[in-house]
Design a protein around this motif. Structure first.
Motif, short mmCIF file in Angstrom:
data_model
loop_
_atom_site.label_atom_id
_atom_site.label_comp_id
_atom_site.label_asym_id
_atom_site.label_seq_id
_atom_site.Cartn_x
_atom_site.Cartn_y
_atom_site.Cartn_z
N ASN A 140 4.83 2.46 8.04
CA ASN A 140 3.57 3.15 8.24
C ASN A 140 2.74 3.22 6.96
OD1 ASN A 140 1.64 4.73 9.61
ND2 ASN A 140 2.59 6.63 8.90
N LYS A 141 1.46 2.86 7.06
CA LYS A 141 0.47 2.90 5.97
C LYS A 141 0.62 1.75 4.97
CE LYS A 141 -0.26 7.90 6.23
NZ LYS A 141 -0.30 9.18 5.49
N ASP A 142 1.51 0.83 5.22
CA ASP A 142 1.64 -0.33 4.33
C ASP A 142 0.48 -1.30 4.55
OD1 ASP A 142 2.68 -2.01 2.44
OD2 ASP A 142 4.36 -2.73 3.66
N GLN B 260 0.82 -1.21 0.00
CA GLN B 260 0.00 0.00 0.00
C GLN B 260 0.86 1.27 0.00
OE1 GLN B 260 -3.40 0.10 -0.31
NE2 GLN B 260 -3.17 -2.10 -0.67
#
Length: 245
Positions: free
Chosen positions: A220-222, A182
């Protein structure tokens, strides 16, 4: 300008505020860039192995299990410790590749995109050089490759794509991405296929994510991976082995 004039200039209230602001924001940027993602303890512990070492404080070297006269130079992702790629490199070295993982200034490959040049010049007897990079490191690796196709035998992109103004003409390219990533911009990933040769090999690791191209924890945000890091590394190794054959 006389010393008295300089003193008067810097004694101005607004000048002092401006300079203080510049210093403050410069410090914030330096802290932001210099911290980033640290390698896991397991990754750092690999430096205890005889075939893995830090050379001249410039790059980590992973010697292969056998000498194939093939070398992979690897550019780390943005704000990620170079040592975070030691476990992946250790796995890939089983294919016979000698691997250099470049330590980038402020952990950003954009500040030393030509790092591969000095390694190539230092080791003229190496038969084949492959250049790879993760994320931003991959974009910078593509930038170097575009201007130095004659010096390389292939480009390997790990969750990465070339920049808008970067075009690879004839160099063999392997692009490895992960289905649960992501972090990568998937629209640009698709668009930038136009910048790569038609014969480029594309591999999507089902269940893998962006963070598991290295060993620095969860980015972060993966997206969440549904396969283990060990499994993702094994797939990467197998695909690279096929590519260099």
């Amino acid at each position: 300008m006389k010393l008295r004039d300089i003193e008067r200039f810097f004694s101005n209230k607004w000048i002092q505020i401006i300079f203080s602001g510049i210093i403050f924001f410069s410090l914030l940027i330096f802290i932001f860039l210099s911290q980033g993602y640290s390698a896991t303890k397991a990754a750092e512990s690999l430096l205890e192995k005889e075939n893995i070492y830090l050379e001249n404080d410039k790059y980590y070297v992973v010697e292969p299990t056998y000498d194939s006269q093939n070398t992979l130079i690897l550019y780390p992702g943005a704000r990620v410790d170079a040592s975070a790629y030691l476990p992946l490199a250790d796995k890939i070295s089983k294919t016979g590749l000698k691997i250099y993982i470049v330590k980038m200034p402020l952990k950003l490959a954009i500040f030393n995109s030509n790092a591969a040049q000095s390694i190539i010049e230092k080791n003229p007897d190496t038969k084949n050089y492959y250049l790879g990079g993760h994320s931003l490191g991959g974009a910078m690796a593509a930038s170097f490759a575009a201007s130095n196709e004659d010096k390389l035998s292939g480009l390997i992109l790990f969750a990465a794509y070339p920049g808008e103004d970067t075009t690879i003409n004839e160099l063999p390219v392997l692009s490895i991405t992960a289905s649960n990533d992501q972090i990568i911009n998937k629209e640009k990933l698709e668009k930038r296929k136009e910048n790569l040769p038609a014969e480029t090999e594309y591999v999507v690791i089902e269940g893998g994510n962006h963070s598991q191209f290295g060993s620095y924890g969860f980015q972060n945000k993966d997206g969440k991976a549904t396969i283990s890091k060990k499994e993702q590394f094994e797939i990467i190794k197998e695909e690279i082995d096929k590519f260099i054959q």
